[in-house]
Design a protein around this motif. Structure first.
Motif, short mmCIF file in Angstrom:
data_model
loop_
_atom_site.label_atom_id
_atom_site.label_comp_id
_atom_site.label_asym_id
_atom_site.label_seq_id
_atom_site.Cartn_x
_atom_site.Cartn_y
_atom_site.Cartn_z
N MET A 1 0.80 -1.31 -0.04
CA MET A 1 0.08 0.02 -0.01
C MET A 1 1.09 1.04 0.08
O MET A 1 1.69 1.30 0.81
CB MET A 1 -0.98 0.16 1.19
N ASN A 2 0.63 2.15 -1.11
CA ASN A 2 1.49 3.41 -1.20
C ASN A 2 1.25 4.31 -0.02
O ASN A 2 -0.13 4.53 0.13
CB ASN A 2 1.37 3.89 -2.43
N SER A 3 2.04 5.00 0.59
CA SER A 3 1.63 5.78 1.63
C SER A 3 1.49 7.29 0.76
O SER A 3 2.02 7.67 -0.18
CB SER A 3 3.13 6.37 2.36
N ALA A 4 0.27 7.94 1.45
CA ALA A 4 -0.20 9.22 0.82
C ALA A 4 0.91 10.22 1.15
O ALA A 4 1.23 10.67 2.25
CB ALA A 4 -1.55 9.28 0.95
N THR A 5 1.05 11.05 0.28
CA THR A 5 1.98 12.21 0.43
C THR A 5 1.03 13.45 0.58
O THR A 5 0.13 13.66 -0.20
CB THR A 5 2.88 12.58 -0.86
N PRO A 6 1.44 14.43 1.25
CA PRO A 6 0.52 15.41 1.72
C PRO A 6 0.43 16.43 0.47
O PRO A 6 1.33 16.59 -0.08
CB PRO A 6 1.45 16.19 2.95
N VAL A 7 -0.59 16.71 0.32
CA VAL A 7 -0.72 17.85 -0.78
C VAL A 7 -1.03 19.09 -0.31
O VAL A 7 -1.90 19.46 0.32
CB VAL A 7 -1.97 17.17 -1.88
N VAL A 8 -0.10 20.15 -0.97
CA VAL A 8 -0.48 21.55 -0.57
C VAL A 8 -1.63 22.17 -1.17
O VAL A 8 -1.62 21.84 -2.31
CB VAL A 8 0.95 22.29 -0.74
N PRO A 9 -2.64 22.82 -0.62
CA PRO A 9 -3.52 23.26 -1.33
C PRO A 9 -3.26 24.36 -2.33
O PRO A 9 -2.35 25.13 -1.80
CB PRO A 9 -4.41 23.73 0.03
N GLN A 10 -3.91 24.31 -3.30
CA GLN A 10 -3.65 25.39 -4.25
C GLN A 10 -4.14 26.82 -3.85
O GLN A 10 -5.47 27.02 -3.64
CB GLN A 10 -4.12 24.99 -5.64
N VAL A 11 -3.28 27.87 -3.91
CA VAL A 11 -3.74 29.13 -3.53
C VAL A 11 -3.15 29.89 -4.59
O VAL A 11 -2.13 29.60 -5.40
CB VAL A 11 -3.09 29.41 -2.32
N PRO A 12 -3.74 31.30 -4.73
CA PRO A 12 -3.45 32.10 -5.76
C PRO A 12 -1.87 32.49 -5.62
O PRO A 12 -1.27 32.72 -4.38
CB PRO A 12 -4.56 33.41 -5.47
N LEU A 13 -1.08 32.54 -6.56
CA LEU A 13 0.27 32.86 -6.27
C LEU A 13 0.64 34.39 -5.86
O LEU A 13 -0.11 35.32 -6.35
CB LEU A 13 1.08 32.73 -7.62
N LEU A 14 1.70 34.43 -5.01
CA LEU A 14 1.67 35.96 -4.54
C LEU A 14 2.47 36.67 -5.51
O LEU A 14 2.52 37.76 -5.53
CB LEU A 14 2.46 35.52 -3.21
N ASP A 15 3.27 35.98 -6.24
CA ASP A 15 4.21 36.76 -7.19
C ASP A 15 3.26 36.88 -8.57
O ASP A 15 3.41 35.94 -9.48
CB ASP A 15 5.37 35.80 -7.50
N ASP A 16 3.00 38.01 -8.92
CA ASP A 16 2.32 38.27 -10.21
C ASP A 16 3.25 39.36 -10.90
O ASP A 16 3.07 40.41 -10.21
CB ASP A 16 0.86 38.67 -9.94
N ASP A 98 -3.43 15.89 4.87
CA ASP A 98 -4.27 14.51 4.98
C ASP A 98 -3.90 13.89 6.31
O ASP A 98 -4.93 12.87 6.81
CB ASP A 98 -4.12 13.82 3.65
N GLU A 99 -2.93 13.86 6.82
CA GLU A 99 -2.34 13.10 7.91
C GLU A 99 -2.81 13.84 9.31
O GLU A 99 -2.50 13.49 10.21
CB GLU A 99 -1.03 12.90 7.79
N GLY A 100 -3.51 15.18 9.04
CA GLY A 100 -3.91 15.94 10.23
C GLY A 100 -2.66 16.63 10.84
O GLY A 100 -2.82 17.22 11.86
#
Length: 215
Positions: A1-16, A98-100
């Motif tokens: 069983m593959n361990s799930a890697t934490p996924v960083v939530p997508q947020v608007p980029l600060l550098d525009d 996802d791991e809290g």
């Protein structure tokens, strides 16, 4: 069983890097976001004024306590989510994977976009950010020596909220530079070790010699 890697939530980029039409000289204007500057200062300034003058207009501790806490909460939300991002190009926030596990993120604009930050707005931002915790620290000392413990609770709440934003933005301002410096140092060390290793263990190859004639 593959361990799930934490996924960083997508947020608007600060550098525009996109500069809107007519905003090329924002850094030279007196104020680019006057309403943001106003609300950056008004909430925290009002909380201090109400704390000082509440005894003159009302004898109710609960009413004064609630009003000051509401002003401090409005200031905390405004500074954290709006004024820091627009006035100085900094942002700090938190997410749970996802791991809290809780993760804190401190972001800063790239150096090439920092010149778009208005100097007057930046000065007022940092002035308000630094001055208010100092004032609340003075109130804490007064409450401590005056044995005003119920007001000390209110002052501690104010120090917590204003101090959290101060710590977050100082971390964004100087922590990013330290991380970049550490990353650069590690990269230079790695490249130096690789070059030294390849130089020591690579066998020299005989060079082809060619006879040259003199005319």
């Amino acid at each position: 069983m593959n361990s799930a890697t934490p996924v960083v939530p997508q947020v608007p980029l600060l550098d525009d890097d996109t500069i809107a039409f007519g905003e090329e000289d924002n850094a030279n204007k007196q104020f680019v976001h006057p309403y943001i500057v106003f609300f950056h200062l008004i909430f925290r300034g009002s909380a201090i004024v109400v704390y000082i003058l509440c005894g003159w207009f009302s004898d109710s501790f609960i009413a004064s306590f609630v009003l000051v806490v509401l002003l401090l909460s409005a200031d905390f939300w405004t500074v954290k989510n709006i004024s820091g991002r627009l006035l100085v190009g900094l942002r700090w926030w938190n997410y749970v994977d996802d791991e809290g596990k809780s993760h804190w993120v401190f972001e800063s604009k790239q150096v090439k976009t920092q010149n778009r930050v208005n100097r007057n707005e930046s000065r007022l931002f940092w002035l308000g950010l630094l001055l208010c915790p100092l004032i609340w620290s003075g109130f804490f000392i007064i409450c401590l020596f005056g044995l005003k413990f119920k007001w000390m609770l209110l002052v501690l709440i104010a120090l917590t909220l204003t101090g959290a934003n101060l710590y977050g933005y100082v971390k964004c301002k100087f922590g990013a530079k330290e991380s970049l410096k550490s990353a650069t140092t590690d990269f230079v060390k790695k490249q130096f070790l690789q070059n030294a290793t390849s130089f020591m263990f690579t066998q020299p190859t005989p060079a082809n010699t060619a006879n040259t004639g003199v005319v």
